[in-house]
Design an enzyme around this catalytic site. Structure first.
Site, PDB file in Angstrom:
ATOM      1  N   GLU A 119      -5.716   1.483  -3.879  1.00 18.96           N
ATOM      2  CA  GLU A 119      -6.949   1.325  -3.102  1.00 18.96           C
ATOM      3  C   GLU A 119      -7.787   2.608  -3.227  1.00 18.96           C
ATOM      4  OE1 GLU A 119      -6.220   0.305   0.997  1.00 18.96           O
ATOM      5  OE2 GLU A 119      -8.346  -0.046   1.418  1.00 18.96           O
ATOM      6  N   HIS A 128      -5.552   4.463   8.669  1.00 22.71           N
ATOM      7  CA  HIS A 128      -5.650   3.377   7.696  1.00 22.71           C
ATOM      8  C   HIS A 128      -4.265   2.935   7.214  1.00 22.71           C
ATOM      9  CE1 HIS A 128      -5.965   2.143   3.383  1.00 22.71           C
ATOM     10  NE2 HIS A 128      -6.851   1.318   3.895  1.00 22.71           N
ATOM     11  N   GLU A 177      -2.658   0.824   9.798  1.00 20.72           N
ATOM     12  CA  GLU A 177      -3.266  -0.514   9.760  1.00 20.72           C
ATOM     13  C   GLU A 177      -2.522  -1.401   8.738  1.00 20.72           C
ATOM     14  OE1 GLU A 177      -6.014  -2.455   6.947  1.00 20.72           O
ATOM     15  OE2 GLU A 177      -7.235  -0.822   7.763  1.00 20.72           O
ATOM     16  N   HIS A 178      -2.253  -0.839   7.548  1.00 25.26           N
ATOM     17  CA  HIS A 178      -1.508  -1.601   6.540  1.00 25.26           C
ATOM     18  C   HIS A 178      -0.106  -1.956   7.036  1.00 25.26           C
ATOM     19  CE1 HIS A 178      -3.555  -1.371   2.419  1.00 25.26           C
ATOM     20  NE2 HIS A 178      -4.456  -0.943   3.264  1.00 25.26           N
TER      21      HIS A 178
END
Lengths: 442, 427
Positions: free
Chosen positions: B144, B69, B72-73
């Site tokens: 997040e 994840h 991905e950022h």
């Protein structure tokens, strides 16, 4: 214009007894839908009952007296979806019913999908299960309990709650401050009899819009229109229509509110993350020319990854995962919201207010401006790919007293100049600062 | 250019397939009359891949939780700034998401598809990660993670996975924890990138009103690798077949309790097509047992034990599978007990064939409806692709589905000793 795709346009095909019927013809979807909207004003006296009416109606009708029988019938219609509820658009309260079903081309020959779907939604709306001349008591009792829980569980989704609560606080003493699903404290006095009375008032007097979207045949639509002619009582009721001046809309003077003092509201929960929301008055009506500049303003401030809020609160300062702005066009409001570390509230507030000051001072880069125009164009064009969004667009046009097609909307925003954005920015006033925070924070 | 065409006349759709020399496959599903064009570039790499052997190496690599994840950022950052800015200039909407087993990069646009598509293919193939930008991202992802900590639905979901699994990494939050992401640095990110972002481990799916030749020519032109590569060894700890726990609870700021419960399943040894069959069968069974037309749903609803939020789903991947159902309830334990006794009853009395026939038709109609939306088609396509099947295989699954198979899966899946409950209570 010739290279543009054909528009999903709306045509008004009938208008009688305060009922307007529209079709949106398209065969690009696998499904068709029927949408029925009852319009009324948002007020304390009726809001909770209005919210309860569709919840009771969905429990059963004369032909399918239980929820289970309705569900069985929906499955027979190739897994059709039925839903209903309430929403607010500005200070208009809307009771909505919706059915979506697989279009006839994809089903076995002779299965009259549209006719069956229309009969079902019409039956649910007009022929409730009755007991001693009122709604069935058991259904009302259970749905009162469900509505209570629905209202109370708003707090479960903190992100959405912080946005809605901020706007309600902004309009604390105005109808818009009322939550669409009403008040727990008003449930006590509602019973099968007085709820039924309000239902009859809804049926007989609330203006109605019906949108039929998809690939239904003219013949079927005509039959549906005939049936709708018996919606109102034979004696002729005191029904309003959508042009009724009594109906809340942007024409009312509830629009311009001058803010004398910014209010601070703090609400505490056991949470890890704080939610900071700011409520603004745009002082801009949706049927004015300025509205298109306001759309662009909102895009520059917080309408996407190119926006000042995303770039500065998230990308530069790393304070948040999300930071956005959103308009409530029918009431002239704007909300900014962001999820942040509780200790960073002042820092985040400062950066947000700085972005607003920048636009006011005319500091808008070409990149921000051009990206916003293009993003709006993309988003508007994309609405056409979703049946429900097409319907919602035209519903919104009718409430705002405007008549923009998708192309009109794109054309009018593309003509907005930077100066017009700066001009509209001068009218925007901060009204309320809402902070959802932990119980421990000082 | 060698383009394969498959027509699915029954639902009025066509699939175009092109295979690049690197082993990457690209797919186009045209949607006439749609404004929106939607392109995804996805890798078979998600949150569960935290232990693996890089092709050509001998040693096992173990990486911090949440790194897929995080990567991905970070891919959005390019040498000359954020790639988001470039998409914004074109007015398109870039996005990305990481699931248990995939990382998906995408955009939607209505205009200038070619420029957008080129941008997508380029940035995913060209990471530019600096130590400074890694540190900055820890603040954003930290928020997040905090957001999800306060999300009762997300919590009850992951708590249930924790009840199902003792060691399988599917139980770990996709974004990791504030602690685990603090260990992430530039070097580990590049190692993961170089391992999992080879075209042979990826797929391209485009949906919209487009011509196959022009889409695939761009794939040919902009995919930089030319050779296929050895497979990555993905390692998973041994997982017990029974539950880790049968009940878990947590307190949060909610008004009414929320719950998720479900059956842990074992998909080992199933082919891709068989996973689709299992998935459709369990979904039909869930509808039959607790769907809106079932006696059970209506009993629970009229007793005030469930409300409109009640819903269910089934997830199946190569080495984990589970059903899940839940919503809000004043008494989740009672809901579980009533559901359990109803299922026990079905084991004794058998399932109803008429229910099956009706629900199969309804579920089939709902599948068809997914083809209304370009994003729905793309999401579904990518979510099943790495299982070795494509979405149109569902059509065969529906054709072959039968009551005998439904009964077989009922006995297998709805085994009460595999039923766990997760509750989020008001604080």
């Amino acid at each position: 214009m010739s290279n543009l795709l054909q528009e999903e346009t709306v045509s008004k095909i009938a208008s009688f007894d305060g009922i307007d019927v529209y079709t949106i013809k398209t065969d690009k979807f696998k499904t068709s839908s029927i949408n029925v909207f009852f319009h009324t004003n948002l007020d304390r006296q009726r809001v909770t009952k209005n919210a309860l009416i569709p919840a009771v109606l969905r429990r059963g009708c004369r032909r399918f007296p239980t929820f289970q029988e309705i569900a069985l019938h929906l499955e027979e219609l190739y897994g059709a979806t039925f839903d209903c509820g309430v929403t607010k658009m500005g200070e208009r309260h809307i009771i909505q019913f919706y059915i979506e079903f697989v279009s006839e081309v994809f089903t076995e020959e002779g299965s009259k999908q549209f006719d069956k779907a229309f009969d079902l939604i019409y039956g649910i709306i007009t022929q409730p299960v009755l007991e001693k001349g009122a709604f069935k008591d058991e259904y009302v009792k259970q749905e009162k309990e469900n509505l209570k829980r629905l209202i109370e569980s708003r707090v479960n989704d903190k992100m959405q709650y912080a946005v809605e609560k901020c706007l309600e606080e902004t309009c604390k003493d105005e109808p818009y401050g009322i939550y669409d699903y009403g008040f727990v404290s008003d449930l006590r006095d509602i019973n099968a009899q007085n709820l039924y009375e309000q239902y009859i008032a809804m049926l007989e007097t609330y203006p109605v819009q019906v949108y039929i979207a998809g690939s239904a045949s003219d013949d079927s639509v005509e039959k549906a229109v005939e049936k709708l002619k018996s919606l109102r009582p034979k004696t002729g009721g005191d029904f309003g229509d959508l042009s009724d001046k009594k109906l809340s809309g942007p024409s009312q003077d509830s629009f311009n509110k001058s803010v004398t003092e910014v209010r601070n509201v703090v609400e505490r929960f056991s949470v890890n993350q704080g939610k900071l929301s700011l409520g603004f008055r745009t002082n801009t009506r949706p049927d004015s020319k300025d509205y298109y500049a306001l759309l662009v303003y909102n895009g520059i401030l917080g309408g996407g990854v190119h926006s000042k809020l995303f770039q500065n609160v998230r990308e530069k300062a790393s304070l948040a995962y999300y930071a956005f702005s959103r308009l409530e066009k029918f009431k002239g409001l704007m909300v900014v919201s962001s999820g942040i570390e509780i200790g960073n509230k002042d820092k985040a507030l400062e950066i947000i207010l700085q972005q607003i000051a920048e636009i006011k001072a005319g500091n808008i880069t070409d990149y921000e401006f051009e990206s916003t125009l293009k993003t709006i164009e993309t988003n508007v064009k994309s609405l056409r790919d979703n049946q429900l969004q097409i319907v919602t667009h035209y519903l919104g046009q009718s409430i705002a007293n405007t008549n923009d097609t998708f192309d009109d909307l794109i054309r009018k925003t593309s003509q907005v100049t930077k100066q017009e954005v700066v001009d509209v920015a001068q009218k925007i006033q901060l009204d309320t600062i809402y902070f959802l925070t932990s119980k421990e924070q000082a | 250019m060698d383009i394969k065409t498959v027509k699915y006349d029954k639902i009025g759709e066509t699939l175009y397939i092109y295979e690049h020399k690197s082993g990457l496959k690209a797919f186009l599903i045209p949607k006439k009359g749609y404004s929106k064009k939607y392109a995804t570039f996805a890798t078979h790499y998600g949150s569960i891949n935290n232990e693996f052997i890089v092709p050509g190496e001998e040693n096992v690599t173990r990486v911090p939780d949440g790194i897929a994840h995080f990567l991905e950022h970070k891919l959005f950052e390019q040498k000359d700034g954020s790639v988001m800015d470039k998409f914004s200039k074109l007015g398109s909407n870039p996005n990305a998401y990481t699931s248990f087993s995939q990382t998906v990069y995408l955009f939607s646009c209505t205009d200038k598809f070619d420029e957008n598509f080129q941008l997508l293919l380029n940035y995913v193939q060209n990471p530019y990660i600096t130590e400074e930008s890694v540190e900055k991202e820890k603040g954003i992802i930290g928020q997040e993670i905090r957001m999800y900590e306060d999300d009762p639905n997300w919590r009850s979901f992951f708590n249930l996975l924790g009840a199902f699994y003792k060691s399988h990494p599917v139980k770990i939050d996709i974004a990791g924890t504030i602690e685990s992401i603090s260990q992430i640095n530039r070097e580990i990110l590049y190692k993961c990138y170089n391992t999992f972002y080879h075209p042979s481990n990826m797929v391209i799916c485009v949906v919209g009103d487009l011509e196959p030749e022009s889409v695939f020519e761009q794939v040919e032109k902009y995919i930089e690798h030319s050779e296929s590569r050895d497979e990555i060894k993905r390692l998973f700890p041994d997982e017990i077949s029974s539950l880790n726990k049968d009940y878990v609870e947590q307190s949060l700021a909610v008004s009414t309790p929320l719950f998720q419960m479900g059956f842990k399943d074992d998909p080992k040894g199933l082919s891709g097509f068989e996973t689709l069959e299992r998935e459709v069968a369990v979904k039909i069974l869930l509808e039959m047992i607790m769907g809106k037309s079932s006696a059970l749903y209506n009993e629970l609803y009229s007793q005030g034990l469930i409300n409109n939020t009640f819903d269910f789903d089934y997830t199946i991947e190569e080495n984990y599978a589970f059903s899940m159902f839940g919503g809000e309830s004043p008494d989740p334990v009672k809901v579980r007990d009533i559901i359990s006794s109803k299922i026990e009853e079905f084991h004794k009395t058998g399932l109803n064939r008429e229910d099956y026939e009706r629900i199969r038709k309804a579920v089939n109609g709902k599948f068809l409806r997914r083809f209304n939306s370009v994003e729905n088609i793309s999401h579904l396509f990518v979510s099943v692709y790495f299982r070795g099947v494509n979405i149109f295989d569902y059509l065969d699954v529906y054709d072959k589905m039968n009551f005998e198979y439904i009964n077989e899966i009922f006995s297998k899946h709805f085994n009460l000793s595999n039923l766990a409950l997760s509750v989020v209570k008001p604080a």
